[in-house]
Design a protein around this motif. Sequence first.
Motif, PDB file in Angstrom:
ATOM      1  N   LEU A 239      58.123  94.337  65.305  1.00  0.00           N
ATOM      2  CA  LEU A 239      58.334  94.240  63.978  1.00  0.00           C
ATOM      3  C   LEU A 239      59.807  94.674  63.744  1.00  0.00           C
ATOM      4  N   GLN A 243      57.407 101.205  58.368  1.00  0.00           N
ATOM      5  CA  GLN A 243      57.304 101.253  57.027  1.00  0.00           C
ATOM      6  C   GLN A 243      56.185 102.361  56.940  1.00  0.00           C
ATOM      7  N   LEU A 246      52.379 101.220  57.726  1.00  0.00           N
ATOM      8  CA  LEU A 246      52.174 100.636  59.157  1.00  0.00           C
ATOM      9  C   LEU A 246      50.950 101.181  59.728  1.00  0.00           C
ATOM     10  N   GLU A 286      42.847  84.238  63.535  1.00  0.00           N
ATOM     11  CA  GLU A 286      44.290  84.555  62.520  1.00  0.00           C
ATOM     12  C   GLU A 286      44.979  83.344  62.822  1.00  0.00           C
ATOM     13  N   VAL A 290      46.171  79.911  60.067  1.00  0.00           N
ATOM     14  CA  VAL A 290      47.388  79.848  59.640  1.00  0.00           C
ATOM     15  C   VAL A 290      47.948  78.385  59.919  1.00  0.00           C
ATOM     16  N   ALA A 294      44.885  76.939  56.107  1.00  0.00           N
ATOM     17  CA  ALA A 294      43.567  77.216  55.405  1.00  0.00           C
ATOM     18  C   ALA A 294      44.120  78.146  54.160  1.00  0.00           C
ATOM     19  N   PRO A 296      44.387  81.173  51.508  1.00  0.00           N
ATOM     20  CA  PRO A 296      44.412  82.501  51.889  1.00  0.00           C
ATOM     21  C   PRO A 296      43.122  83.175  51.258  1.00  0.00           C
ATOM     22  N   TYR A 297      42.526  82.382  50.292  1.00  0.00           N
ATOM     23  CA  TYR A 297      41.334  83.051  49.957  1.00  0.00           C
ATOM     24  C   TYR A 297      40.147  82.851  50.555  1.00  0.00           C
ATOM     25  N   PHE A 299      40.217  83.344  54.123  1.00  0.00           N
ATOM     26  CA  PHE A 299      40.487  83.993  55.269  1.00  0.00           C
ATOM     27  C   PHE A 299      39.559  85.012  55.715  1.00  0.00           C
TER      28      PHE A 299
ATOM     29  N   GLN B  78      46.915 104.628  48.015  1.00  0.00           N
ATOM     30  CA  GLN B  78      46.302 103.581  47.899  1.00  0.00           C
ATOM     31  C   GLN B  78      44.717 103.970  47.630  1.00  0.00           C
ATOM     32  N   LEU B 171      45.715  89.735  47.647  1.00  0.00           N
ATOM     33  CA  LEU B 171      45.398  88.917  46.749  1.00  0.00           C
ATOM     34  C   LEU B 171      44.780  89.720  45.645  1.00  0.00           C
ATOM     35  N   VAL B 177      49.832  88.124  43.056  1.00  0.00           N
ATOM     36  CA  VAL B 177      49.385  86.871  42.675  1.00  0.00           C
ATOM     37  C   VAL B 177      50.367  86.260  41.572  1.00  0.00           C
ATOM     38  N   ARG B 180      53.407  84.633  43.354  1.00  0.00           N
ATOM     39  CA  ARG B 180      52.992  83.358  44.059  1.00  0.00           C
ATOM     40  C   ARG B 180      52.730  82.332  43.102  1.00  0.00           C
ATOM     41  N   GLN B 197      51.009  78.474  53.468  1.00  0.00           N
ATOM     42  CA  GLN B 197      50.819  79.587  52.614  1.00  0.00           C
ATOM     43  C   GLN B 197      50.370  80.706  53.669  1.00  0.00           C
ATOM     44  N   VAL B 198      51.169  82.011  53.848  1.00  0.00           N
ATOM     45  CA  VAL B 198      50.608  83.094  54.782  1.00  0.00           C
ATOM     46  C   VAL B 198      50.284  84.212  53.941  1.00  0.00           C
ATOM     47  N   PRO B 199      48.941  84.625  54.243  1.00  0.00           N
ATOM     48  CA  PRO B 199      48.508  85.714  53.433  1.00  0.00           C
ATOM     49  C   PRO B 199      49.071  87.048  54.268  1.00  0.00           C
ATOM     50  N   LEU B 204      52.761  94.446  57.492  1.00  0.00           N
ATOM     51  CA  LEU B 204      53.868  94.093  58.321  1.00  0.00           C
ATOM     52  C   LEU B 204      53.671  93.016  59.414  1.00  0.00           C
ATOM     53  N   LYS B 206      50.657  91.230  59.891  1.00  0.00           N
ATOM     54  CA  LYS B 206      50.181  90.141  59.687  1.00  0.00           C
ATOM     55  C   LYS B 206      51.299  89.210  58.929  1.00  0.00           C
TER      56      LYS B 206
END
Lengths: 342, 331
Positions: A239, A243, A246, A286, A290, A294, A296-297, A299, B78, B171, B177, B180, B197-199, B204, B206
């Motif tokens: 990475l 962060q 993380l 995964e 990508v 596909a 993102p919704y 996944f 969160q 998302l 959103v 995007r 598109q990369v979700p 980090l 992902k």
Amino acid sequence: MTAPARSNRNVLRRVVGFLGEYPLIVAGLLLFFVFAAIQPHFITGSNVVNILIQASVLLIAGTGATFIVMTGGIDLSVGALMFLGAAILSSTLFGVLPPLVALLLVPIVTMIFGSLNGLAVAYAGVPAMIVTLASLQVFRGIGGHVTEQRSFIIPDGLRVAGEGNWLGIPAPIVIAAIVVILGAYVLRRTRLGRFVQAVGSSRSAAANAGLPVGWVLVAVYAIGGLLAGVAMVVQLGRLGAVQPTLDSGFELTVITAVVLGGTSLDGGRGGVIGTALGALILTIVENGLVLTGASPYIFDIVRGVVLLAALLTSGAPRRLLSWIKRDREEVLDTPLNGPSLH
Amino acid sequence: MKLRSTLGIAIGTLAIVGMLAGCSTATTSKPVGASEKDKLTIGVSFDLLNDIRNAELDAIKAAAKAKGDTIDFVSADQDAQKQASQIQDLIQSKSVDAVIVIAVNSDQIASSVALAKAKSVPFIAIDRAIADAGNVTFQITGDPIADGGLAAKEALAASGDRTIIQLVGALTDQNAVGRRDGFTKEIEAGGGTVAAQVPTDWDLTKALDGTANALQANPAINTIFIPSDYLLPSVESALKAAGRLAPVGDPKHVFLVTIDGDPNGCKAIEAKLLDSDVVTPIGQFGVQAIDAAHVAHSGKKPSPATAAVPGFVINQANQASESSKTWGCAS
């Protein structure tokens, strides 16, 4: 039955037996061919290397978690412990050390924190879920204080485990392979491994047999902590930054890989190779999603369906094996002059 | 047995200390200047703490200090339920004069909005818009759709055909959103191609793995849209691993455009690795939120009740003039 037919049956039985032991291979191959059919790039050598690099962190952390789950325990703090290790590595205290020393020290620190989990589980009688839920908060809290919830860029000298190439092989793959092989060896071939299985099968029986149950539990959580630190060193190398969030939630991915790999949450049954296959399947999904473009919704939907399908598929070879065994018993029970079943 | 109980106590203590450490930090700004009746105690509840949130908190503290207000800060890590409890504590136990909130979830914050209204405590939302905006005293956010559009215009302005990787945040986050959608709309209008598109879920790892995968599948990629500077290190690492991290002007350079204007982005602009950054004007959030708290406390209604402030662009061409306005370059 003729000799060649018997030989063929033996080969079939061995293959099915192997697949029965590692049923996820079937699921993994199915997934692999499906993605390869949709997207030709998927099957290239560079993408296979890509998948192995991306799976490396999960392979390492999953190996540690397998030891813990094999004893009937669980570690919800692995993601937080990795964050804590990253925070320590990025701190000014470690900044003055030579990079190699710092990289070697951090897994030792996380091992000590992991063994504290083990001490609590073994000697305070607190359930592992409660202990590691509390330590999740403690580790993330300490990490947050160390970093003051800010992000840090990692110096290049500390990225060798994520970016390096050893004998032409990417360092994350080398480290993950060593960890998985060592982990599988320890769990299958050593006294500690046998103790782990015994404690997982029945803690009271293991204690009655005179096994050092407490120390076995401390050892597995220490191994989990050590490998969380190693995983973090690889991850941070890849990475290049720390962060505040993380590895938040990473523990669930680790547990998913372990359970998908066939290790029982009740303990006593499972292994590192299964976990490695579980980790690879999760990474293949995964990667494939990508690469195939596909949405993102979908996944999460695909992840869930693949997990379910993999678990169902993993049961199929076992059922086939038991069918062949039953079939064999029926053949043996049949009188020699009786009708052949085949 | 003794060892067992001692360990039990030690673990309990450790857990409590950890939870205290992990949950929240209360900070105050010393009041200066203003007369006693104008000084407010303002509860501030954030969804989490990171670089941008620290900068937003600093902006609120600076604005509060100028008015002599006291800040009581909590972070929800969160967790929407934790945030609701924290806001309840601020309003009912600490009797703050107003609350400034960045919601974990724009829908789930509704009960806190209702509680503030019932107790006549001004509820001010910043950064993330609240679904129940009608009951919020004042709301100031960025304009994620406009920011995404600005980022797309930067990408389209670069020479040659653009083949783009578009990273997407969580998302469930309306900012993600919006960014995007704004980006996609503008790119489609301008004839660009989003190849992948990369979700990321704002994660980090992902972002790193997804970018590496997309580069693998689309070797022709020459542009990457990153919806937050937070994910920039991951993208740089993926490009580096693919041998494609090169400075602006190098033939191998991949055009990078991000949003936020945080220290990562600012440093990358200076290092000529990042082409453009759409800067969120978070300083305005703090000033206008504190102003709104005072207006509402005096019995008036802030007008307008909602404000969406679009970002501005800092890029390789204008960095000399814009860096002083960019919050990440100042920190």
